[in-house]
Write a protein that holds these residues in place. Structure first.
Motif, PDB file in Angstrom:
ATOM      1  N   TRP A  59      48.671 103.780  94.440  1.00 59.65           N
ATOM      2  CA  TRP A  59      48.020 104.689  93.486  1.00 59.65           C
ATOM      3  C   TRP A  59      46.714 105.224  94.072  1.00 59.65           C
ATOM      4  N   LEU A  60      45.967 104.344  94.725  1.00 59.69           N
ATOM      5  CA  LEU A  60      44.698 104.761  95.325  1.00 59.69           C
ATOM      6  C   LEU A  60      44.932 105.791  96.425  1.00 59.69           C
ATOM      7  N   PHE A  61      45.946 105.559  97.264  1.00 57.55           N
ATOM      8  CA  PHE A  61      46.251 106.505  98.333  1.00 57.55           C
ATOM      9  C   PHE A  61      46.587 107.884  97.763  1.00 57.55           C
ATOM     10  N   GLN A  62      47.325 107.891  96.689  1.00 57.74           N
ATOM     11  CA  GLN A  62      47.683 109.163  96.066  1.00 57.74           C
ATOM     12  C   GLN A  62      46.435 109.861  95.525  1.00 57.74           C
ATOM     13  N   ALA A  63      45.562 109.083  94.900  1.00 63.62           N
ATOM     14  CA  ALA A  63      44.334 109.656  94.330  1.00 63.62           C
ATOM     15  C   ALA A  63      43.401 110.186  95.414  1.00 63.62           C
ATOM     16  N   LEU A  64      43.410 109.562  96.588  1.00 63.65           N
ATOM     17  CA  LEU A  64      42.530 109.972  97.681  1.00 63.65           C
ATOM     18  C   LEU A  64      43.145 111.053  98.559  1.00 63.65           C
ATOM     19  N   GLY A  65      44.403 111.383  98.326  1.00 63.09           N
ATOM     20  CA  GLY A  65      45.061 112.388  99.159  1.00 63.09           C
ATOM     21  C   GLY A  65      45.424 111.888 100.534  1.00 63.09           C
ATOM     22  N   VAL A  66      45.735 110.602 100.635  1.00 64.39           N
ATOM     23  CA  VAL A  66      46.145 110.016 101.917  1.00 64.39           C
ATOM     24  C   VAL A  66      47.568 110.465 102.235  1.00 64.39           C
ATOM     25  N   PRO A  67      47.880 110.819 103.494  1.00 60.45           N
ATOM     26  CA  PRO A  67      49.238 111.217 103.854  1.00 60.45           C
ATOM     27  C   PRO A  67      50.264 110.160 103.468  1.00 60.45           C
ATOM     28  N   PRO A  68      51.411 110.566 102.924  1.00 55.47           N
ATOM     29  CA  PRO A  68      52.427 109.607 102.463  1.00 55.47           C
ATOM     30  C   PRO A  68      52.900 108.648 103.548  1.00 55.47           C
ATOM     31  N   ALA A  69      52.871 109.064 104.812  1.00 55.21           N
ATOM     32  CA  ALA A  69      53.345 108.193 105.891  1.00 55.21           C
ATOM     33  C   ALA A  69      52.549 106.895 105.944  1.00 55.21           C
ATOM     34  N   LEU A  70      51.263 106.940 105.605  1.00 55.13           N
ATOM     35  CA  LEU A  70      50.441 105.726 105.645  1.00 55.13           C
ATOM     36  C   LEU A  70      50.767 104.789 104.495  1.00 55.13           C
ATOM     37  N   THR A  71      51.262 105.331 103.394  1.00 52.30           N
ATOM     38  CA  THR A  71      51.605 104.494 102.238  1.00 52.30           C
ATOM     39  C   THR A  71      52.680 103.486 102.606  1.00 52.30           C
ATOM     40  N   ALA A 121      37.051 103.733  98.712  1.00 53.70           N
ATOM     41  CA  ALA A 121      37.625 104.396  97.540  1.00 53.70           C
ATOM     42  C   ALA A 121      36.593 105.253  96.814  1.00 53.70           C
ATOM     43  N   ALA A 122      35.336 104.802  96.824  1.00 50.13           N
ATOM     44  CA  ALA A 122      34.282 105.520  96.107  1.00 50.13           C
ATOM     45  C   ALA A 122      33.740 106.704  96.889  1.00 50.13           C
ATOM     46  N   THR A 123      33.870 106.671  98.220  1.00 52.57           N
ATOM     47  CA  THR A 123      33.198 107.697  99.028  1.00 52.57           C
ATOM     48  C   THR A 123      34.122 108.506  99.930  1.00 52.57           C
ATOM     49  N   GLY A 124      35.344 108.024 100.200  1.00 51.56           N
ATOM     50  CA  GLY A 124      36.196 108.679 101.186  1.00 51.56           C
ATOM     51  C   GLY A 124      37.320 109.483 100.575  1.00 51.56           C
ATOM     52  N   SER A 125      38.111 110.105 101.478  1.00 54.06           N
ATOM     53  CA  SER A 125      39.294 110.842 101.056  1.00 54.06           C
ATOM     54  C   SER A 125      40.137 111.171 102.286  1.00 54.06           C
ATOM     55  N   GLY A 126      41.401 111.501 102.038  1.00 53.21           N
ATOM     56  CA  GLY A 126      42.270 111.977 103.094  1.00 53.21           C
ATOM     57  C   GLY A 126      42.656 110.929 104.124  1.00 53.21           C
ATOM     58  N   LEU A 127      43.005 111.392 105.316  1.00 58.42           N
ATOM     59  CA  LEU A 127      43.494 110.528 106.392  1.00 58.42           C
ATOM     60  C   LEU A 127      42.487 109.453 106.773  1.00 58.42           C
ATOM     61  N   GLY A 128      41.219 109.824 106.886  1.00 59.73           N
ATOM     62  CA  GLY A 128      40.194 108.858 107.288  1.00 59.73           C
ATOM     63  C   GLY A 128      40.094 107.698 106.317  1.00 59.73           C
ATOM     64  N   ALA A 129      40.147 108.003 105.025  1.00 57.45           N
ATOM     65  CA  ALA A 129      40.090 106.944 104.017  1.00 57.45           C
ATOM     66  C   ALA A 129      41.307 106.044 104.122  1.00 57.45           C
ATOM     67  N   GLY A 130      42.477 106.633 104.355  1.00 53.34           N
ATOM     68  CA  GLY A 130      43.697 105.831 104.480  1.00 53.34           C
ATOM     69  C   GLY A 130      43.636 104.879 105.646  1.00 53.34           C
ATOM     70  N   VAL A 131      43.175 105.361 106.804  1.00 58.11           N
ATOM     71  CA  VAL A 131      43.071 104.511 107.988  1.00 58.11           C
ATOM     72  C   VAL A 131      42.060 103.390 107.752  1.00 58.11           C
ATOM     73  N   ALA A 132      40.927 103.716 107.132  1.00 61.64           N
ATOM     74  CA  ALA A 132      39.894 102.703 106.875  1.00 61.64           C
ATOM     75  C   ALA A 132      40.411 101.624 105.930  1.00 61.64           C
ATOM     76  N   ILE A 133      41.152 102.020 104.899  1.00 62.75           N
ATOM     77  CA  ILE A 133      41.683 101.038 103.951  1.00 62.75           C
ATOM     78  C   ILE A 133      42.744 100.168 104.618  1.00 62.75           C
ATOM     79  N   LEU A 134      43.577 100.746 105.467  1.00 59.65           N
ATOM     80  CA  LEU A 134      44.573  99.952 106.205  1.00 59.65           C
ATOM     81  C   LEU A 134      43.889  98.938 107.117  1.00 59.65           C
ATOM     82  N   ALA A 135      42.786  99.354 107.765  1.00 58.86           N
ATOM     83  CA  ALA A 135      42.044  98.420 108.621  1.00 58.86           C
ATOM     84  C   ALA A 135      41.467  97.279 107.793  1.00 58.86           C
ATOM     85  N   ALA A 136      40.903  97.610 106.632  1.00 57.18           N
ATOM     86  CA  ALA A 136      40.370  96.568 105.744  1.00 57.18           C
ATOM     87  C   ALA A 136      41.486  95.668 105.239  1.00 57.18           C
ATOM     88  N   LEU A 137      42.662  96.243 104.989  1.00 59.27           N
ATOM     89  CA  LEU A 137      43.794  95.446 104.530  1.00 59.27           C
ATOM     90  C   LEU A 137      44.255  94.474 105.612  1.00 59.27           C
TER      91      LEU A 137
END
Length: 449
Positions: A59-71, A121-137
């Protein structure tokens, strides 16, 4: 009588004989430790729900506009990332006398990782946010691997056989209450959708839960000089040096090759993936069939929480009687549910958007998650009961590393089959479950009955 003892005796069915086999100090601390374990695991489950890779993060990825491939990378990183490092970490963990501190370290690592996700989640968006969240995960999963390796050893040191399954069940029930509460709150706050900012606050609360988990777990009174739980040394000439010099990967292969009961358990655990991998395919099939009943982040969380709430206490008691039987029955029922879904949805004129179609999908999803609750409790209890001390730690680490690899293979196979049609993936998983029934029945009995 202390509050811990009153709570313990109110909810537990005690095994006096099993308690008598414990050292006097360990026996006195059982009620206190049991309450701490349930409390810590309830807080841990609260944190887990806020960072769920199957519901919240997509849900967060969708809200941030992260590319579906990262989901598609969320669940593999979350699950395999927590399993794969464990065999390599075993030599490090075995040097720590009090495994409580291994768990606490893992919990704090997870707290930092979830806090980082909240910031993105509070400050990012798009591909960069997705990569950062995956790294944190990935960091989160590493912390989880430390918790997974140590928690079963702590439970084995502090609780007698015949009560470990009940503790697992109570922890699962507490997790269910948390999930339902969270799901209702999410539905009330965001309806069927949530903004990235709202999910950021949710993740921030999750980070706090992980800190509280570490605090509660740190108070467990873990015995460190208990000879009854000590590893039996290998007295062969040069054996100690040989063990120290053996690479972790070679030691893992040797354990799987030479320890037949353990090898059979890993095979059975692999076949029990039927209940773990099938729910997403069921949701996909529901969407393809036009069903709209299974939707909304809160709805998913409520369904999983309700299954944990209802299944936890029953599964815990059944696991203490025979965790082997619980695993076998769970695999069989899950396979039957999947085959029933396949047959019914292939009937001419089936309409997923109809009332009975919605009942079929919602009921099947709930049934599968309920079965998975029982399978998980049975599997955890069996592993805790089948070994002692450092041998248990090795079993946990090697089996989880093996499962990390197997999970990737089984997930890839079922995903490839789903290209031909979701029904093929469900049939494949159902066949795995049937094989799991046969294999589980052949495991040696380790429960007290």
């Amino acid at each position: 009588m202390s509050i811990s003892r009153r709570l313990y005796e109110a909810v537990m069915t005690r095994d006096v004989q099993a308690e008598a086999n414990l050292d006097e100090q360990v026996r006195r601390d059982v009620p206190y430790n049991a309450v701490r374990l349930v409390g810590a695991h309830a807080l841990q489950s609260s944190g887990d729900q806020t960072v769920n890779a199957s519901t919240v993060l997509p849900w967060l990825f969708q809200a941030l506009g992260v590319p579906p491939a990262l989901t598609g990378l969320l669940v593999p990183i979350r699950e395999s990332g927590s399993m794969l490092p464990q065999a390599a970490l075993t030599p490090v963990v075995l040097r720590v006398r009090r495994r409580v501190w291994v768990f606490v370290t893992g919990a704090l690592i997870q707290a930092v990782a979830v806090a980082a996700m909240a910031l993105v989640a509070a400050t990012g968006s798009g591909l960069g946010a997705g990569v950062a969240i995956l790294a944190a995960l990935a960091v989160f999963s590493f912390g989880r691997s430390l918790g997974s390796m140590s928690s079963k050893d702590v439970q084995g040191r502090t609780l007698p056989k015949g009560q470990r399954g009940q503790i697992n069940g109570l922890s699962t029930t507490a997790a269910g209450v948390v999930a339902i509460t969270l799901g209702v709150a999410l539905r009330a706050i965001g309806g069927g959708d949530l903004s990235a900012t709202q999910i950021a606050w949710l993740l921030g609360a999750g980070a706090v839960m992980w800190v509280l988990t570490a605090v509660v777990y740190a108070g467990i009174r873990e015995p460190v000089d208990d000879e009854s739980h000590a590893r039996q040394p290998d007295t062969r000439p040069g054996a100690a040096r040989e063990e120290a010099e053996t690479p972790w990967w070679r030691a893992s292969v040797q354990l799987l090759r030479d320890d037949a009961p353990f090898r059979r358990f890993v095979i059975v655990r692999s076949l029990l993936l039927v209940s773990a991998l099938s729910p997403p395919f069921l949701v996909s099939l529901a969407a393809q069939s036009g069903a709209g009943a299974i939707s909304g982040l809160g709805g998913f969380v409520i369904a999983s929480g309700l299954s944990a709430l209802l299944g936890g206490p029953v599964a815990g008691r059944l696991a203490d009687r025979s965790s082997r039987t619980l695993m076998a029955v769970g695999a069989g029922v899950a396979s039957a549910v999947l085959l029933l879904i396949v047959v019914l949805t292939l009937l001419p004129g089936f309409d997923g958007d109809s009332a009975w179609g919605a009942v079929l999908f919602v009921g099947s999803y709930f049934a599968l998650t309920l079965i998975h609750t029982g399978v998980r409790v049975g599997r955890k209890t069996y592993l805790v009961d089948m070994a002692e001390g450092d041998q248990r730690t090795k079993y946990v680490a090697v089996s989880n590393t093996a499962m990390g690899i197997i999970l990737l293979i089984a997930g890839a196979l079922s995903s490839a089959l789903s290209v031909l049609g979701v029904h093929w993936a469900l049939v494949f998983l159902a066949v795995l479950g049937v094989l799991g029934v046969v294999a589980a029945r052949r495991l040696p009995e380790v429960s007290v009955g």
